[in-house]
Design an enzyme around this catalytic site. Sequence first.
Site, PDB file in Angstrom:
ATOM      1  N   SER A   1       0.822  -1.219   0.000  1.00 10.16           N
ATOM      2  CA  SER A   1       0.000   0.000   0.000  1.00 10.16           C
ATOM      3  C   SER A   1       0.852   1.264   0.000  1.00 10.16           C
ATOM      4  O   SER A   1       1.884   1.351   0.676  1.00 10.16           O
ATOM      5  CB  SER A   1      -0.903   0.021   1.231  1.00 10.16           C
ATOM      6  OG  SER A   1      -1.534   1.286   1.314  1.00 10.16           O
TER       7      SER A   1
ATOM      8  N   SER B   1      -0.637   4.140   0.853  1.00  8.42           N
ATOM      9  CA  SER B   1      -1.350   5.070   1.731  1.00  8.42           C
ATOM     10  C   SER B   1      -0.523   5.518   2.951  1.00  8.42           C
ATOM     11  O   SER B   1      -0.581   6.698   3.310  1.00  8.42           O
ATOM     12  CB  SER B   1      -2.676   4.462   2.189  1.00  8.42           C
ATOM     13  OG  SER B   1      -3.554   4.373   1.090  1.00  8.42           O
TER      14      SER B   1
ATOM     15  N   THR C   1      -9.811  -1.571   1.710  1.00  7.69           N
ATOM     16  CA  THR C   1      -9.528  -1.953   0.328  1.00  7.69           C
ATOM     17  C   THR C   1      -9.874  -3.410   0.103  1.00  7.69           C
ATOM     18  O   THR C   1     -10.466  -4.066   0.973  1.00  7.69           O
ATOM     19  CB  THR C   1      -8.058  -1.586  -0.049  1.00  7.69           C
ATOM     20  OG1 THR C   1      -7.896  -1.790  -1.452  1.00  7.69           O
ATOM     21  CG2 THR C   1      -7.041  -2.411   0.711  1.00  7.69           C
TER      22      THR C   1
ATOM     23  N   LYS D   1     -14.261  -3.975   0.700  1.00 11.15           N
ATOM     24  CA  LYS D   1     -15.031  -2.743   0.467  1.00 11.15           C
ATOM     25  C   LYS D   1     -16.545  -2.970   0.479  1.00 11.15           C
ATOM     26  O   LYS D   1     -17.302  -2.129   0.951  1.00 11.15           O
ATOM     27  CB  LYS D   1     -14.650  -2.127  -0.885  1.00 11.15           C
ATOM     28  CG  LYS D   1     -13.271  -1.479  -0.899  1.00 11.15           C
ATOM     29  CD  LYS D   1     -13.055  -0.749  -2.226  1.00 11.15           C
ATOM     30  CE  LYS D   1     -11.648  -0.228  -2.330  1.00 11.15           C
ATOM     31  NZ  LYS D   1     -11.436   0.626  -3.513  1.00 11.15           N
TER      32      LYS D   1
ATOM     33  N   ASP E   1     -13.281   6.988  -3.325  1.00 11.07           N
ATOM     34  CA  ASP E   1     -12.772   6.691  -4.683  1.00 11.07           C
ATOM     35  C   ASP E   1     -13.499   7.567  -5.706  1.00 11.07           C
ATOM     36  O   ASP E   1     -12.883   8.076  -6.650  1.00 11.07           O
ATOM     37  CB  ASP E   1     -12.994   5.215  -5.042  1.00 11.07           C
ATOM     38  CG  ASP E   1     -12.005   4.295  -4.343  1.00 11.07           C
ATOM     39  OD1 ASP E   1     -10.899   4.763  -3.992  1.00 11.07           O
ATOM     40  OD2 ASP E   1     -12.333   3.108  -4.148  1.00 11.07           O
TER      41      ASP E   1
ATOM     42  N   GLY F   1     -14.573  -0.864 -18.290  1.00  8.65           N
ATOM     43  CA  GLY F   1     -14.442  -1.604 -17.032  1.00  8.65           C
ATOM     44  C   GLY F   1     -15.674  -1.425 -16.170  1.00  8.65           C
ATOM     45  O   GLY F   1     -16.223  -0.315 -16.075  1.00  8.65           O
ATOM     46  N   ALA F   2     -16.121  -2.521 -15.576  1.00  6.56           N
ATOM     47  CA  ALA F   2     -17.309  -2.466 -14.719  1.00  6.56           C
ATOM     48  C   ALA F   2     -17.080  -3.299 -13.461  1.00  6.56           C
ATOM     49  O   ALA F   2     -18.008  -3.882 -12.908  1.00  6.56           O
ATOM     50  CB  ALA F   2     -18.527  -2.964 -15.489  1.00  6.56           C
TER      51      ALA F   2
ATOM     52  N   ASN G   1     -17.544  -3.103 -21.249  1.00  8.61           N
ATOM     53  CA  ASN G   1     -16.837  -4.090 -20.430  1.00  8.61           C
ATOM     54  C   ASN G   1     -16.706  -5.393 -21.192  1.00  8.61           C
ATOM     55  O   ASN G   1     -17.535  -5.714 -22.041  1.00  8.61           O
ATOM     56  CB  ASN G   1     -17.611  -4.326 -19.123  1.00  8.61           C
ATOM     57  CG  ASN G   1     -16.782  -5.044 -18.083  1.00  8.61           C
ATOM     58  OD1 ASN G   1     -15.639  -4.658 -17.827  1.00  8.61           O
ATOM     59  ND2 ASN G   1     -17.323  -6.091 -17.488  1.00  8.61           N
ATOM     60  N   ARG G   2     -15.611  -6.136 -20.912  1.00  4.96           N
ATOM     61  CA  ARG G   2     -15.404  -7.443 -21.543  1.00  4.96           C
ATOM     62  C   ARG G   2     -16.646  -8.311 -21.365  1.00  4.96           C
ATOM     63  O   ARG G   2     -17.159  -8.873 -22.317  1.00  4.96           O
ATOM     64  CB  ARG G   2     -14.162  -8.116 -20.917  1.00  4.96           C
ATOM     65  CG  ARG G   2     -13.886  -9.487 -21.467  1.00  4.96           C
ATOM     66  CD  ARG G   2     -12.619 -10.040 -20.863  1.00  4.96           C
ATOM     67  NE  ARG G   2     -12.708 -10.183 -19.397  1.00  4.96           N
ATOM     68  CZ  ARG G   2     -11.749 -10.669 -18.639  1.00  4.96           C
ATOM     69  NH1 ARG G   2     -10.596 -11.040 -19.194  1.00  4.96           N
ATOM     70  NH2 ARG G   2     -11.901 -10.784 -17.343  1.00  4.96           N
TER      71      ARG G   2
END
Length: 276
Positions: free
Chosen positions: A14, A16, A61, A65, A102, A126-127, A149-150
């Site tokens: 991380s 952070s 994280t 989440k 975020d 991206g989803a 998204n894929r």
Amino acid sequence: MDVYGLLGNPVSHSLSPPMHEAAYRELGISARYVTFEPESEALEAAVSGADALGIRGLNVTIPFKRDALSLVESDELATRIGAVNTIDFGGSSQKPTGHNTDAAGVRRAFEHHGTELDGTQAVLVGAGGAGRAVAFALAEAGAVVKIANRTKERAENLANAVPRASGHGLDDLPNLLADAEILVNATSVGMDDDRSPVPSESLSSQLTVMDIVYRPLETRLLREARAAGAETIDGAWMLLFQGVEAFELWTGREAPVGMMNDALRGELSGEADAFK
Ligand code: NAP
């Protein structure tokens, strides 16, 4: 001394701690920022234990989440995104409060670069978990969001939850990008590999392109976007501003953004040098 920290698994890489501790040093705040790596089944005990110990705030994280949502009094945006990445133990409510910084990180990263989102056509690739926060951030700021998204179904499901959004497969990207002003990559493509999720022929100088991947900072997508004349915003900006937002929520003070940015980028360039 105040204690803040990060709950996740794993958290050993991380960025952070150096970012937040740079802010404490700059403002003379007596605090430490530490990382915690509980097992999944111990998440609830970890959050209530942190509260009992007087820990002031926690970032959350992967993989916690979503599960953190039910352990705290979540604000409206975190509830709609379905994920909490910041817990504030200092509030007056009985339960600790949960937030999603975020999304604010994305909005503030665009603001910092002087990019207006209101009324724009935005394409989000991206989803996944991060994609959800980006989609709400773009929509809240007034953009029309086209999510590619894929797994198309995942994009359609997310689009159903986000105002003025539509869901697509990756094949639609050339069409979607023809009249877009904003492009955000929220897939993991480009992380640890030199690939881009977007065909380079679809990039143009009318775009501002954000890649939320930050390892490496200079992804293939950003390189190709710059070559096409687009403005680019790297993934450290979202990471920085989600931390700035959490710092301000916890302390009620304006964050020393420049110092936090220097600390973050110093760590990332140190890592990049170590791999050379
Ligand atoms: P996630 O929930 O696992 O989602 C991964 C996403 O990437 C999904 O949309 C997935 O599509 C797509 N994907 C994966 N491999 C792909 C491939 N080969 N081709 C096309 N699409 C592919 O992960 P996440 O938590 O959202 O994280 C995504 C990225 O964002 C990671 O690189 C992470 O480090 C970064 N991130 C950055 C920040 C920041 O602050 N800058 C914050 C959070 C995350 P499918 O749905 O089809 O599987």
